[in-house]
Design a protein around this motif. Structure first.
Motif, PDB file in Angstrom:
ATOM      1  N   ASP A  39       4.486 -12.817  36.222  1.00 50.00           N
ATOM      2  CA  ASP A  39       4.732 -14.180  36.680  1.00 50.00           C
ATOM      3  C   ASP A  39       5.305 -15.018  35.551  1.00 50.00           C
ATOM      4  O   ASP A  39       4.824 -14.966  34.413  1.00 50.00           O
ATOM      5  CB  ASP A  39       3.423 -14.794  37.181  1.00 50.00           C
ATOM      6  CG  ASP A  39       3.657 -16.118  37.884  1.00 50.00           C
ATOM      7  OD1 ASP A  39       3.919 -17.110  37.185  1.00 50.00           O
ATOM      8  OD2 ASP A  39       3.568 -16.154  39.115  1.00 50.00           O
ATOM      9  N   ARG A  97      -4.198 -11.930  30.653  1.00 50.55           N
ATOM     10  CA  ARG A  97      -3.863 -12.468  31.969  1.00 50.55           C
ATOM     11  C   ARG A  97      -3.116 -11.450  32.838  1.00 50.55           C
ATOM     12  O   ARG A  97      -2.822 -11.734  34.003  1.00 50.55           O
ATOM     13  CB  ARG A  97      -3.002 -13.727  31.808  1.00 50.55           C
ATOM     14  CG  ARG A  97      -3.726 -14.874  31.127  1.00 50.55           C
ATOM     15  CD  ARG A  97      -2.821 -16.089  30.939  1.00 50.55           C
ATOM     16  NE  ARG A  97      -2.320 -16.600  32.213  1.00 50.55           N
ATOM     17  CZ  ARG A  97      -1.458 -17.616  32.306  1.00 50.55           C
ATOM     18  NH1 ARG A  97      -1.018 -18.205  31.209  1.00 50.55           N
ATOM     19  NH2 ARG A  97      -1.036 -18.027  33.487  1.00 50.55           N
ATOM     20  N   PRO A 105      -3.962  -8.689  34.488  1.00 58.27           N
ATOM     21  CA  PRO A 105      -4.480  -8.236  35.787  1.00 58.27           C
ATOM     22  C   PRO A 105      -4.118  -9.154  36.949  1.00 58.27           C
ATOM     23  O   PRO A 105      -3.925  -8.693  38.077  1.00 58.27           O
ATOM     24  CB  PRO A 105      -5.992  -8.186  35.558  1.00 58.27           C
ATOM     25  CG  PRO A 105      -6.132  -7.940  34.085  1.00 58.27           C
ATOM     26  CD  PRO A 105      -5.016  -8.725  33.449  1.00 58.27           C
ATOM     27  N   THR A 106      -4.019 -10.460  36.675  1.00 57.48           N
ATOM     28  CA  THR A 106      -3.709 -11.399  37.761  1.00 57.48           C
ATOM     29  C   THR A 106      -2.259 -11.874  37.728  1.00 57.48           C
ATOM     30  O   THR A 106      -1.786 -12.468  38.702  1.00 57.48           O
ATOM     31  CB  THR A 106      -4.628 -12.636  37.682  1.00 57.48           C
ATOM     32  OG1 THR A 106      -4.495 -13.253  36.385  1.00 57.48           O
ATOM     33  CG2 THR A 106      -6.077 -12.232  37.910  1.00 57.48           C
ATOM     34  N   SER A 107      -1.541 -11.624  36.621  1.00 58.13           N
ATOM     35  CA  SER A 107      -0.181 -12.138  36.476  1.00 58.13           C
ATOM     36  C   SER A 107       0.903 -11.090  36.690  1.00 58.13           C
ATOM     37  O   SER A 107       2.043 -11.436  36.989  1.00 58.13           O
ATOM     38  CB  SER A 107       0.000 -12.763  35.083  1.00 58.13           C
ATOM     39  OG  SER A 107      -0.876 -13.855  34.900  1.00 58.13           O
ATOM     40  N   ARG A 122       3.172  -8.569  38.507  1.00 60.04           N
ATOM     41  CA  ARG A 122       3.612  -8.355  39.888  1.00 60.04           C
ATOM     42  C   ARG A 122       3.621  -6.842  40.136  1.00 60.04           C
ATOM     43  O   ARG A 122       4.641  -6.169  39.946  1.00 60.04           O
ATOM     44  CB  ARG A 122       5.007  -8.945  40.095  1.00 60.04           C
ATOM     45  CG  ARG A 122       5.130 -10.439  39.783  1.00 60.04           C
ATOM     46  CD  ARG A 122       6.561 -10.878  40.040  1.00 60.04           C
ATOM     47  NE  ARG A 122       6.790 -12.253  39.699  1.00 60.04           N
ATOM     48  CZ  ARG A 122       7.680 -12.663  38.773  1.00 60.04           C
ATOM     49  NH1 ARG A 122       8.392 -11.780  38.103  1.00 60.04           N
ATOM     50  NH2 ARG A 122       7.848 -13.943  38.522  1.00 60.04           N
TER      51      ARG A 122
END
Length: 261
Positions: free
Chosen positions: A236, A246, A248-250, A252
């Motif tokens: 992202d 970050r 794991p959540t950022s 794509r």
């Protein structure tokens, strides 16, 4: 000197230097291999702008094949002026997503899609692409969310566009059929040059914009660096890549190892 099994063992200065030499040798070999791969085979690039959305997104990292079009001075680090033209040349095909040196400032790398070949006549009329007098087929698809040129989230129409030769790719139009470059004159691509466009049609400074207006204009074959092949990483654009905590959540995850088409 060290202690081993209760005995004093002397480590000579020569053996220490030999160990350091071996490490240095391995490092130099690794750097040479990396240089050869980067120069002749694959070079990594990251995407800093949204001109090729939805094909390529901001934060994508991709491999570009350097051998696809042969080699010019721009294939090598620092672009040494040792020869002109291309060696082992293979011409770009319509629909390729290609990296090239910005004609007005060859220190900059640009990435766009090959739309016009040498001798082609290119025009846009109400956002419809016309190549050599024939309107290019397109089919509407689902709308997507993206950011406009002001950074606002907007829902925009998308289309599947099929170029002469059969390459089908998705385009988006932020401003519908009446964007700033939705109606153009006829461009005649000079010999040895190519007409490049972004898939984000209303947010791409490409061959529709002349060098006098800080645009791309026509791109000489010599300026081509390589063809985009594979997205190997994507994150992202709000998350710096170095903030690995970050990931794991950022990251794509759905874009990893995705071929560029």
């Amino acid at each position: 000197m060290s202690l081993k099994d209760g005995k004093v063992v002397t480590t000579s200065k020569k053996s220490q230097e030999g160990g350091f030499g071996e490490v240095l040798k391995v490092v130099v070999q690794a750097l040479l291999i990396a240089l050869v791969v980067r120069t002749f085979l694959f070079q990594p690039f990251n995407i800093p702008s949204g001109s090729l959305i939805p094909t390529l997104d901001i934060g994508d990292y991709l491999f570009v094949s350097k051998y696809s079009y042969g080699y010019s001075r721009y294939s090598f680090p620092f672009s040494p002026d040792v020869f002109s033209g291309r060696i082992l040349a293979s011409t770009p095909k319509r629909g390729d997503v290609a990296v090239f040196k910005f004609p007005k400032d060859t220190s900059k790398d640009y990435i766009k899609r090959v739309i016009g070949l040498p001798g082609d006549k290119i025009q846009l009329v109400e956002s419809r692409l016309i190549i050599n007098g024939q309107m290019v087929a397109r089919e509407p698809t689902t709308k997507v969310m993206t950011r406009d040129q002001f950074g606002h989230d907007v829902e925009v129409p998308t289309y599947l566009e099929t170029l002469p030769g059969g390459v089908t790719h998705q385009i988006i139009q932020i401003n519908g059929d009446n964007g700033f470059y939705s109606n153009t004159p006829v461009y005649t691509v000079p010999p040895g040059n190519y007409f490049m466009m972004g898939d984000n049609r209303d947010n791409s400074t490409d061959s529709r914009v002349s060098p006098d207006q800080d645009g791309v204009g026509y791109v000489p074959f010599e300026n081509f660096v390589g063809r985009a092949e594979l997205i190997f990483f994507s994150i992202d654009d709000t998350a710096p890549v170095w903030e690995f905590w970050r990931w794991p959540t950022s990251i794509r995850w759905d874009r990893l190892l995705k071929p560029v088409r």
